[in-house]
Design an enzyme around this catalytic site. Structure first.
Site, mmCIF file in Angstrom:
data_model
loop_
_atom_site.group_PDB
_atom_site.id
_atom_site.type_symbol
_atom_site.label_atom_id
_atom_site.label_comp_id
_atom_site.label_asym_id
_atom_site.label_seq_id
_atom_site.Cartn_x
_atom_site.Cartn_y
_atom_site.Cartn_z
ATOM 1 N N LYS A 207 5.283 -18.819 6.033
ATOM 2 C CA LYS A 207 4.695 -19.380 7.239
ATOM 3 C C LYS A 207 4.144 -18.243 8.092
ATOM 4 O O LYS A 207 4.603 -17.107 7.901
ATOM 5 C CB LYS A 207 5.722 -20.215 8.006
ATOM 6 C CG LYS A 207 6.839 -19.396 8.645
ATOM 7 C CD LYS A 207 7.479 -20.112 9.787
ATOM 8 C CE LYS A 207 6.760 -19.839 11.069
ATOM 9 N NZ LYS A 207 7.543 -19.174 12.124
ATOM 10 N N HIS B 227 9.353 -25.867 11.609
ATOM 11 C CA HIS B 227 10.788 -26.155 11.474
ATOM 12 C C HIS B 227 11.188 -27.499 12.097
ATOM 13 O O HIS B 227 11.895 -28.291 11.484
ATOM 14 C CB HIS B 227 11.615 -25.039 12.114
ATOM 15 C CG HIS B 227 11.254 -23.654 11.632
ATOM 16 N ND1 HIS B 227 10.899 -23.395 10.330
ATOM 17 C CD2 HIS B 227 11.191 -22.458 12.277
ATOM 18 C CE1 HIS B 227 10.644 -22.100 10.197
ATOM 19 N NE2 HIS B 227 10.806 -21.513 11.360
ATOM 20 N N ASP C 269 9.284 -23.135 4.121
ATOM 21 C CA ASP C 269 9.784 -23.304 5.476
ATOM 22 C C ASP C 269 11.282 -23.083 5.325
ATOM 23 O O ASP C 269 11.985 -23.922 4.741
ATOM 24 C CB ASP C 269 9.507 -24.716 6.005
ATOM 25 C CG ASP C 269 9.935 -24.834 7.457
ATOM 26 O OD1 ASP C 269 11.078 -24.436 7.765
ATOM 27 O OD2 ASP C 269 9.146 -25.317 8.281
ATOM 28 N N HIS C 270 11.777 -21.958 5.816
ATOM 29 C CA HIS C 270 13.152 -21.594 5.465
ATOM 30 C C HIS C 270 14.176 -22.588 6.020
ATOM 31 O O HIS C 270 15.306 -22.637 5.540
ATOM 32 C CB HIS C 270 13.479 -20.153 5.876
ATOM 33 C CG HIS C 270 13.720 -19.932 7.330
ATOM 34 N ND1 HIS C 270 12.708 -19.785 8.249
ATOM 35 C CD2 HIS C 270 14.865 -19.832 8.039
ATOM 36 C CE1 HIS C 270 13.237 -19.601 9.441
ATOM 37 N NE2 HIS C 270 14.542 -19.615 9.358
ATOM 38 N N ASP D 298 5.044 -21.475 16.402
ATOM 39 C CA ASP D 298 6.124 -20.689 15.799
ATOM 40 C C ASP D 298 7.264 -21.574 15.287
ATOM 41 O O ASP D 298 7.865 -21.266 14.257
ATOM 42 C CB ASP D 298 6.662 -19.694 16.847
ATOM 43 C CG ASP D 298 7.642 -18.702 16.241
ATOM 44 O OD1 ASP D 298 7.295 -18.083 15.213
ATOM 45 O OD2 ASP D 298 8.750 -18.539 16.795
ATOM 46 N N LYS E 235 18.195 -24.362 4.425
ATOM 47 C CA LYS E 235 19.509 -24.341 5.070
ATOM 48 C C LYS E 235 20.376 -25.452 4.484
ATOM 49 O O LYS E 235 19.908 -26.585 4.318
ATOM 50 C CB LYS E 235 19.352 -24.519 6.589
ATOM 51 C CG LYS E 235 18.650 -23.310 7.262
ATOM 52 C CD LYS E 235 18.613 -23.451 8.767
ATOM 53 C CE LYS E 235 17.731 -22.398 9.421
ATOM 54 N NZ LYS E 235 18.347 -21.084 9.585
ATOM 55 N N ARG F 184 0.808 -1.227 0.000
ATOM 56 C CA ARG F 184 0.000 0.000 0.000
ATOM 57 C C ARG F 184 0.838 1.273 0.000
ATOM 58 O O ARG F 184 0.365 2.321 -0.400
ATOM 59 C CB ARG F 184 -0.933 -0.007 1.225
ATOM 60 C CG ARG F 184 -2.154 -0.869 0.974
ATOM 61 C CD ARG F 184 -3.115 -0.766 2.097
ATOM 62 N NE ARG F 184 -2.416 -1.009 3.357
ATOM 63 C CZ ARG F 184 -2.987 -1.004 4.556
ATOM 64 N NH1 ARG F 184 -4.268 -0.758 4.666
ATOM 65 N NH2 ARG F 184 -2.295 -1.246 5.645
HETATM 66 C C1 BG6 Z 1 11.014 -18.123 12.505
HETATM 67 C C2 BG6 Z 1 10.332 -17.876 13.818
HETATM 68 O O1 BG6 Z 1 10.223 -18.925 11.672
HETATM 69 O O2 BG6 Z 1 12.251 -18.789 12.740
HETATM 70 C C3 BG6 Z 1 11.214 -17.060 14.746
HETATM 71 O O3 BG6 Z 1 9.126 -17.173 13.599
HETATM 72 C C4 BG6 Z 1 12.570 -17.729 14.877
HETATM 73 O O4 BG6 Z 1 10.622 -16.907 16.020
HETATM 74 C C5 BG6 Z 1 13.164 -18.038 13.524
HETATM 75 O O5 BG6 Z 1 13.412 -16.840 15.599
HETATM 76 C C6 BG6 Z 1 14.420 -18.857 13.660
HETATM 77 O O6 BG6 Z 1 15.037 -18.979 12.414
HETATM 78 P P1 BG6 Z 1 16.601 -19.181 12.300
HETATM 79 O O7 BG6 Z 1 16.849 -19.361 10.847
HETATM 80 O O8 BG6 Z 1 17.239 -17.947 12.857
HETATM 81 O O9 BG6 Z 1 16.921 -20.376 13.120
#
Ligand code: BG6
Length: 486
Positions: A148, A240, A177-178, A235, A182, A43
């Site tokens: 997510k 993860h 899902d990051h 979370d 990794k 926006r």
């Molecule tokens: C995120 C969570 O998905 O992952 C955060 O919402 C968390 O709370 C983070 O801190 C951790 O990611 P990483 O890559 O730093 O381990």
């Protein structure tokens, strides 16, 4: 076919901290297609130039010494902005026209990245669908990446999947899902399936238990408003940690392609033994760090858990009787993500000097982050000391072996999505199965907050430690020990 990447939520934190730096790094490494165009949508009333200027400053900050002015200038030529409101159909028509013009009327492969607040995922998908921007026929390639959290429970995840599938086919959908981006998580596939020595012992005959720990040193910081509605299970664990569990426990897929990989992953979740409230009372520990209630945005009576330890069983041939311990929390001793494969003790001990406890048995540690690497613990004879032995360590470290920096997860994931490879993204059934495991735990905990019930009460812990002492005692009561190492 040229590529267009449209980022919804362009003025948000994730865009400036992660997405643009990742795309910039792909450009720097020569991996971003030359013809790719990146379009921000939100926006805020930016011109192309104003958005580029903002992004230049944040990318410089997050890319650090990887920032090169000439690379940025070339990259900035590929960046555009179109303002609009997700609630307004006319703004999606405007976006459609803008994209067609930008692409010079040519067919382009479009990737929509939903990096907005989660409540806008459904509306954005609907608007894309209604504006005719979601088609997947012939040469018309449209993909959508969804950040997510994907829902807040099974019901909302199913509802979101329904909205998504009303406009996009599953093969167009990339749920991110990051953790799967990794390097060390991808290396788990390689460790298990590109070597012969691990797979024969990767089962109940040799493994006593598995620990998956994602510890964070940071507290909830300025995200308390969001965090209090989520807590550690929504979370971290639903996404993860369960992803790490799946990659650790899955069967070898027939090939390394999106569906064979995800078929095997989802089978793991479907084999996780369902828990009754009584099981949850026995198999979980939940706690909140001291000081959490004082964070801005947290109600005085919040019972949100910032730490959880959960024991899961997997009912299949490979894993019967092998507990998987998942543990995650904020404000812990240090930042570390590790998967510990704890092997059994030798069946018959020749040496009166030991080793005697599970602590002395072989252990494989997959250090996901930081200090990415793999360690193997095993017994060795101490020289000149009879048969005294000591646990020693074979240590593989990414940095030492390969040098350079480990790339950010988003680089790999964005590139995969641009190229149409969904192997490292969650499928609809996977996300729903993960909620199916977490929902009963959350429900039992909520029940125990309301009334006397079997579920464990919320404990508390001092920041800077490994969670509540009850978590340590809980493991000891099971004749096991957390592997607490930073
Ligand atoms: C995120 C969570 O998905 O992952 C955060 O919402 C968390 O709370 C983070 O801190 C951790 O990611 P990483 O890559 O730093 O381990």
């Amino acid at each position: 076919m040229p590529h267009t990447i449209v980022i919804f939520g362009a003025s948000g934190d994730l865009t400036s901290r992660k997405l643009i730096p990742a795309l910039y790094n792909l450009k720097r490494k020569g991996r971003l297609p030359e013809d790719a165009k990146i379009v921000g949508f939100s926006r805020t009333d930016f011109s192309h130039e104003a958005w580029r200027k903002d992004l230049r400053a944040t990318t410089q900050e997050f890319a650090g010494d990887k920032f090169k002015a000439d690379v940025w200038d070339d990259f900035a030529d590929q960046v555009f902005y179109c303002d609009g409101d997700i609630g307004k159909a006319e703004d999606f028509e405007k976006l459609g026209k803008f994209l067609t013009e930008l692409e010079g009327g040519e067919d382009a492969s479009r990737l929509y990245y939903l990096s907005t607040a989660p409540r806008f995922y459904g509306p954005a998908i609907e608007q894309l669908g209604k504006a005719g921007l979601a088609c997947e026929e012939g040469d018309c390639q449209r993909r959508v990446i969804i950040e997510k959290p994907f829902g807040v429970d099974l019901e909302s995840a199913k509802a979101l999947n329904k909205t998504v599938h009303a406009h996009f086919k599953e093969k167009q959908v990339y749920r991110i899902d990051h953790y799967l981006g990794k390097e060390t998580v991808q290396n788990l596939f390689v460790l298990r399936f590109a070597n012969t020595i691990f797979e024969p012992v990767w089962n109940r005959n040799f493994i006593d238990h598995v620990q998956i720990t994602v510890a964070e040193e940071v507290n909830v910081g300025s995200r308390a408003g969001y965090y209090d509605t989520a807590g550690v299970v929504r979370d971290m664990i639903q996404n993860h940690l369960l992803q790490l569990l799946m990659v650790t426990a899955m069967e070898p897929p027939a090939s390394y392609a999106a569906d064979p990989v995800r078929d095997e992953k989802v089978k793991v979740l479907l084999a996780v033994r369902p828990k009754s409230p009584k099981d949850i009372a026995r198999d979980t520990v939940r706690a909140q760090y001291r000081g959490y209630l004082q964070a801005d945005g947290v109600p005085d009576d919040s019972t949100t858990a910032t730490f959880a330890a959960i024991k899961l069983g997997i009912d299949n041939w490979r894993w019967q009787g092998v507990p998987f311990y998942l543990r995650s929390g904020k404000s812990l001793s240090c930042r570390t993500t590790q998967i510990v494969i704890q092997f059994r003790q030798p069946p018959h001990m020749l040496f009166k000097e030991g080793p005697r406890t599970i602590r002395d048995a072989n252990r494989l540690i997959i250090q996901v982050q930081p200090a990415e690497g793999i360690q193997m613990h095993f017994q060795t004879k101490v020289p000149d000391a009879g048969m005294t032995m000591r646990q020693t360590n074979l240590d593989f470290n990414y940095q030492k072996n390969f040098g350079g920096n480990i790339p950010e997860a988003y680089e790999r994931l964005l590139l995969d999505a641009i190229e149409g490879d969904a192997s490292l993204f969650a499928r609809a059934d996977e996300v729903e199965a993960a909620w199916g495991i977490c929902d009963p735990i959350l429900a039992a905990w909520a029940e125990s907050d309301k009334a006397a019930s079997d579920a464990p009460k919320l404990l508390s812990y001092e920041p800077g430690y490994w969670g509540p002492t009850e978590s340590t005692e809980w493991m000891i009561a099971q004749r096991r020990e957390w592997f607490d190492a930073c």
